[in-house]
Write a protein that holds these residues in place. Sequence first.
Motif, PDB file in Angstrom:
ATOM      1  N   SER A 121       7.055  76.868  33.457  1.00  0.00           N
ATOM      2  CA  SER A 121       6.399  75.574  33.654  1.00  0.00           C
ATOM      3  C   SER A 121       7.168  74.458  32.974  1.00  0.00           C
ATOM      4  O   SER A 121       7.369  73.372  33.541  1.00  0.00           O
ATOM      5  N   GLU A 122       7.608  74.713  31.759  1.00  0.00           N
ATOM      6  CA  GLU A 122       8.371  73.691  31.032  1.00  0.00           C
ATOM      7  C   GLU A 122       9.655  73.334  31.774  1.00  0.00           C
ATOM      8  O   GLU A 122       9.965  72.156  31.986  1.00  0.00           O
ATOM      9  N   THR A 123      10.409  74.353  32.177  1.00  0.00           N
ATOM     10  CA  THR A 123      11.675  74.099  32.877  1.00  0.00           C
ATOM     11  C   THR A 123      11.441  73.410  34.208  1.00  0.00           C
ATOM     12  O   THR A 123      12.154  72.468  34.567  1.00  0.00           O
ATOM     13  N   ALA A 124      10.444  73.857  34.967  1.00  0.00           N
ATOM     14  CA  ALA A 124      10.188  73.286  36.291  1.00  0.00           C
ATOM     15  C   ALA A 124       9.773  71.834  36.198  1.00  0.00           C
ATOM     16  O   ALA A 124      10.284  70.976  36.940  1.00  0.00           O
ATOM     17  N   LEU A 125       8.864  71.523  35.293  1.00  0.00           N
ATOM     18  CA  LEU A 125       8.387  70.133  35.177  1.00  0.00           C
ATOM     19  C   LEU A 125       9.502  69.202  34.710  1.00  0.00           C
ATOM     20  O   LEU A 125       9.602  68.064  35.165  1.00  0.00           O
ATOM     21  N   MET A 126      10.339  69.676  33.819  1.00  0.00           N
ATOM     22  CA  MET A 126      11.430  68.841  33.330  1.00  0.00           C
ATOM     23  C   MET A 126      12.588  68.751  34.329  1.00  0.00           C
ATOM     24  O   MET A 126      13.436  67.875  34.214  1.00  0.00           O
ATOM     25  N   SER A 127      12.621  69.661  35.317  1.00  0.00           N
ATOM     26  CA  SER A 127      13.702  69.644  36.308  1.00  0.00           C
ATOM     27  C   SER A 127      13.328  68.896  37.578  1.00  0.00           C
ATOM     28  O   SER A 127      14.161  68.761  38.479  1.00  0.00           O
ATOM     29  N   LEU A 128      12.093  68.425  37.667  1.00  0.00           N
ATOM     30  CA  LEU A 128      11.665  67.726  38.873  1.00  0.00           C
ATOM     31  C   LEU A 128      12.475  66.461  39.087  1.00  0.00           C
ATOM     32  O   LEU A 128      12.796  65.732  38.135  1.00  0.00           O
ATOM     33  N   ASN A 129      12.805  66.212  40.353  1.00  0.00           N
ATOM     34  CA  ASN A 129      13.435  64.939  40.721  1.00  0.00           C
ATOM     35  C   ASN A 129      12.375  63.848  40.643  1.00  0.00           C
ATOM     36  O   ASN A 129      11.416  63.830  41.421  1.00  0.00           O
ATOM     37  N   ARG A 130      12.543  62.927  39.681  1.00  0.00           N
ATOM     38  CA  ARG A 130      11.487  61.942  39.434  1.00  0.00           C
ATOM     39  C   ARG A 130      11.263  61.025  40.633  1.00  0.00           C
ATOM     40  O   ARG A 130      10.130  60.569  40.857  1.00  0.00           O
ATOM     41  N   TYR A 131      12.301  60.751  41.401  1.00  0.00           N
ATOM     42  CA  TYR A 131      12.149  59.839  42.545  1.00  0.00           C
ATOM     43  C   TYR A 131      11.473  60.552  43.723  1.00  0.00           C
ATOM     44  O   TYR A 131      10.653  59.949  44.423  1.00  0.00           O
ATOM     45  N   ARG A 132      11.796  61.822  43.901  1.00  0.00           N
ATOM     46  CA  ARG A 132      11.073  62.592  44.921  1.00  0.00           C
ATOM     47  C   ARG A 132       9.624  62.785  44.478  1.00  0.00           C
ATOM     48  O   ARG A 132       8.701  62.739  45.296  1.00  0.00           O
ATOM     49  N   LEU A 133       9.418  63.012  43.187  1.00  0.00           N
ATOM     50  CA  LEU A 133       8.062  63.168  42.669  1.00  0.00           C
ATOM     51  C   LEU A 133       7.248  61.906  42.920  1.00  0.00           C
ATOM     52  O   LEU A 133       6.082  61.973  43.325  1.00  0.00           O
ATOM     53  N   ARG A 134       7.873  60.752  42.688  1.00  0.00           N
ATOM     54  CA  ARG A 134       7.171  59.488  42.923  1.00  0.00           C
ATOM     55  C   ARG A 134       6.851  59.316  44.411  1.00  0.00           C
ATOM     56  O   ARG A 134       5.785  58.812  44.768  1.00  0.00           O
ATOM     57  N   HIS A 135       7.773  59.740  45.266  1.00  0.00           N
ATOM     58  CA  HIS A 135       7.548  59.653  46.717  1.00  0.00           C
ATOM     59  C   HIS A 135       6.369  60.538  47.128  1.00  0.00           C
ATOM     60  O   HIS A 135       5.488  60.097  47.874  1.00  0.00           O
ATOM     61  N   LEU A 136       6.352  61.779  46.636  1.00  0.00           N
ATOM     62  CA  LEU A 136       5.256  62.686  46.974  1.00  0.00           C
ATOM     63  C   LEU A 136       3.933  62.188  46.400  1.00  0.00           C
ATOM     64  O   LEU A 136       2.877  62.338  47.025  1.00  0.00           O
ATOM     65  N   GLU A 137       4.001  61.578  45.232  1.00  0.00           N
ATOM     66  CA  GLU A 137       2.791  61.029  44.623  1.00  0.00           C
ATOM     67  C   GLU A 137       2.216  59.906  45.478  1.00  0.00           C
ATOM     68  O   GLU A 137       0.999  59.812  45.679  1.00  0.00           O
ATOM     69  N   GLN A 138       3.101  59.048  45.999  1.00  0.00           N
ATOM     70  CA  GLN A 138       2.649  57.957  46.855  1.00  0.00           C
ATOM     71  C   GLN A 138       2.071  58.467  48.169  1.00  0.00           C
ATOM     72  O   GLN A 138       1.215  57.819  48.773  1.00  0.00           O
ATOM     73  N   GLU A 139       2.536  59.640  48.613  1.00  0.00           N
ATOM     74  CA  GLU A 139       1.999  60.236  49.834  1.00  0.00           C
ATOM     75  C   GLU A 139       0.691  60.972  49.588  1.00  0.00           C
ATOM     76  O   GLU A 139       0.080  61.477  50.526  1.00  0.00           O
ATOM     77  N   GLY A 140       0.250  61.070  48.325  1.00  0.00           N
ATOM     78  CA  GLY A 140      -1.016  61.694  48.006  1.00  0.00           C
ATOM     79  C   GLY A 140      -0.954  63.183  47.754  1.00  0.00           C
ATOM     80  O   GLY A 140      -1.988  63.863  47.778  1.00  0.00           O
ATOM     81  N   HIS A 141       0.242  63.736  47.497  1.00  0.00           N
ATOM     82  CA  HIS A 141       0.378  65.164  47.202  1.00  0.00           C
ATOM     83  C   HIS A 141      -0.322  65.442  45.873  1.00  0.00           C
ATOM     84  O   HIS A 141       0.070  64.924  44.827  1.00  0.00           O
TER      85      HIS A 141
END
Length: 428
Positions: free
Chosen positions: A27-47
């Motif tokens: 969990s630690e590695t995965a969360l810290m390895s997330l692409n922040r810009y893709r994460l923001r895009h998915l967040e805006q799409e309501g994921h």
Amino acid sequence: MLEETSLLVLFLILFFLLLFSAFFSSSETALMSLNRYRLRHLEQEGHRGAVIASQLLNRPDRLIGLILLGNNFVNILASAIATVIGIKLLGENGIVVATFALTLIVLLFAEVTPKTLAALHPERVAFPASYILKPMLFVLYPLVWFTNGITNRMVRLFGVSPEDAATSAINTEELRVALMEAGSLIPTRHKDMLMSILDLEKVTVNDAMVPRNEIEGLDINAPFQEIVKQLSHCGHTRLPVYEDSMDNIVGILHLRKALHLITQDNLNPETLNSIIKDAYFVPESTPLNTQLINFQRNRRRTGLVVDEYGDLLGLITLEDIFREIVGEFTADTIDDDKDIHPQSDGSYLINGTANIREINRNNDWSLPTEGPKTINGLVIEYLESIPDPGVSIRMDDYVIEVVQTADNAIKTVRIHHILEQHEEEPES
């Protein structure tokens, strides 16, 4: 209590503790390895998973505190249980055996393997894990708050504040790297256009303008019949208007308005003067991205480029700026029939007045563009004199041979791209 527990139960407890350890590590590695810009895009799409993961990452100090609390707790408890198992099976020697065995097992199955999988597929691990970590943070918040209170004070000694954890804005160079690493996700044509937009701030009006000697203008003092003839056969949309010479600019004439008057048989010196618009002057050092905004703000499409003394140097249009972004989209500038003539031996005959930037773009070359803008200027600056035909010079991977000179200028050169020709040679 543990001594009285059966081996089967102890092994089951140890197994589940190792699973929890692997969960916290991945969990630690995965969360810290997330692409922040893709994460923001998915967040805006309501994921939903992206929304929760983003909330957790807003305060990484709390997230890391939670994960490390859980990970250390299960690892220490697993160590105690492994010690009990070792003693039950091997006596006092089982303590050493259990220590080495558990270290190897934790390293392989609770650290390296899950972290590697999480690093390779962060979204598959981080989003499901966030559903578990979010309620855990709520339940264990007092303990997390206590430990973070101590660690945050220590972190502030280094001039870092946890409240500043938000991702900083990406700069131009980082965006350029991101585009280059996008691979096939972005079409090459679109990628080139985006890169050209980023490079507009590095290119000035002087680099992209039409030189003064190539400007087609309208002499307002010429015989009126010649003016009408020029307007009827002109291939441009707008013409600079001057009196006797380009040093006396009157304004800019839109050909469509003039042709409208011609079709109505209403074109005369008075009506012609009435449709001439005031000239718009541009400093030669203006970056293209700034000039693009200035064109939009002033509702102009054509500007006359001047130097620090106010002398006319050339002409810049909105189309010239677009050409820097999308490349050649008309046939009225540099083309194979006009300025570049490929030869059978792999060389190119090029007119001396050809723009170096256009040559580089057309042939995918990298001739120097920091100084002179034309091949003629480049060779003359290098030699510090006007050469005779037959003189050759070498600039990096390019051999430039002067073919023809006239009127104190180089008319034609032959350029050999040495590296390109070597790459095309078949292997023996």
